[in-house]
Design an enzyme around this catalytic site. Sequence first.
Site, mmCIF file in Angstrom:
data_model
loop_
_atom_site.group_PDB
_atom_site.id
_atom_site.type_symbol
_atom_site.label_atom_id
_atom_site.label_comp_id
_atom_site.label_asym_id
_atom_site.label_seq_id
_atom_site.Cartn_x
_atom_site.Cartn_y
_atom_site.Cartn_z
ATOM 1 N N HIS A 33 0.470 -1.459 0.276
ATOM 2 C CA HIS A 33 -0.257 0.194 -0.054
ATOM 3 C C HIS A 33 0.790 1.242 0.261
ATOM 4 C CE1 HIS A 33 -3.377 -2.324 0.441
ATOM 5 N NE2 HIS A 33 -3.946 -1.183 0.256
ATOM 6 N N LYS A 80 -9.639 -7.631 8.357
ATOM 7 C CA LYS A 80 -10.467 -8.023 9.421
ATOM 8 C C LYS A 80 -10.066 -6.716 10.342
ATOM 9 C CE LYS A 80 -6.404 -10.684 11.769
ATOM 10 N NZ LYS A 80 -6.090 -9.670 13.225
#
Lengths: 281, 185
Positions: free
Chosen positions: B39, B104
């Site tokens: 990222h 999550k």
Amino acid sequence: MREIKASVIADAVEKLCLDAGYYLPEDVKQALAEGRDREVSPTGQYVLQQCCENYEVAAAEQMPLCQDTGTALFIIEMGQELVITGGGFEDAINEGVARGYINGYLRKSMVAEPIFDRTNTKDNTPAVIHYEIKPGDGLKITLLPKGGGAENCSAVKMLRPADGLQGVMDFVVETVKNAGGKCCPPGVVGVGVGGTSDYAAYLSKKALNRKIGEHNPNPNYAKMEEDLLERINNLGIGPQGLGGVVSALAVNVEYFPCHIASLPVFVTMNCHSQRHSSVEL
Amino acid sequence: MADIIKLQTPLKDEDVMKLHAGDVVSISGIIYTGRDAAHKRLVECLERGEKLPVELAGQIIYYVGPSPAKPGQPIGSCGPTSSYRMDPYTPAMLEQGMKGIIGKGPRNADVMAALKKHKAVYMAAIGGAAAVIAKAVKTCEVIAYEDLGPEAIHKLEVEDLICFVACDASGGNIYETGKLPYIKD
């Protein structure tokens, strides 16, 4: 004096890495199955059923229980009459870790340096090693592979002695609440109370090595463990933080004497992949 | 548990808009992996005005750093990693037309707002059920940043990957509401 070869230690550590990575201890498997049966949230039941299936699949296929096979955290209990021959002790530990993580298809998660050079060391070394020197000539090596997600939710607070039991309990519950779904609940909450800030941190790691269902031998602390578990399960966090009544499998508290001015508390969060494995050489 | 909603990638606006926090979905098709280091590079790439190594329009990014594949297997264990670490990067990814995220744990307010703005969905896979999740992965290839090892961007073909809708495009958030029926004082 008893002698032990460094190569024997490296071989044993290699095997420990695989044992801990693939096989969940019996007490943890039982606690997850009991949690599934006790959970009332349908989502929570499904999650815990998947966790149970996961430990079956991981063991049957010798696959890591979790892709995060952790920092290799060791607790070494070494007799003072033991002599290591044919190499350095820490070199042997790290050689065993490198072989275990490479040969066992475990994920290599360590970076060389935390801020300026986050390059992967590619063999999951170095291990983090704690020592306890004991009488005699025994050697017990315990590996607690510590996943990053849960470890990131750990917290320390230096309480005032006046904060007492209530202060300690509130801080533990607050830490679990803040962790919410981030630490892959329901796991074991390790708590270290007393000593100094660093020693409380160590105690909280050591607490994770205790079997689920075994309480601190001091009845005051045993009661505290039960009360904490009840308060945590009443938070509603549930499996994976999606809601439910099973938010932790156990709370294990270890303590040590401390300074007249201090009341250190360290909470180490662990996930449902409550991995630990030991060997005596 | 609720009925399972089938999702085929790439996702369209109408696929996303019918999903609500708490729904159970089964995802099939191509998805891409990416976590912390990937990222960082993707955002740096955008800042330099360069083209991303993967076309994100309609796609799903799965936050995962798989363990190595054993010989003969497409992938090793591959459960989700904690999503909050990607919060600083996520709005920029959604800006590129990404429609779904799998990870999550909770997200921050910026991510929630960006999901709404770009009609996208955040889904939770079961953390720690990594060996079971690997069964849903049929093929895996590294398509960018190979030097990052487990953090490289992988292209995965998945079949019936089960997830929960955690944050929907209307502001619904399971991490806020899921616990409410079970809180005891």
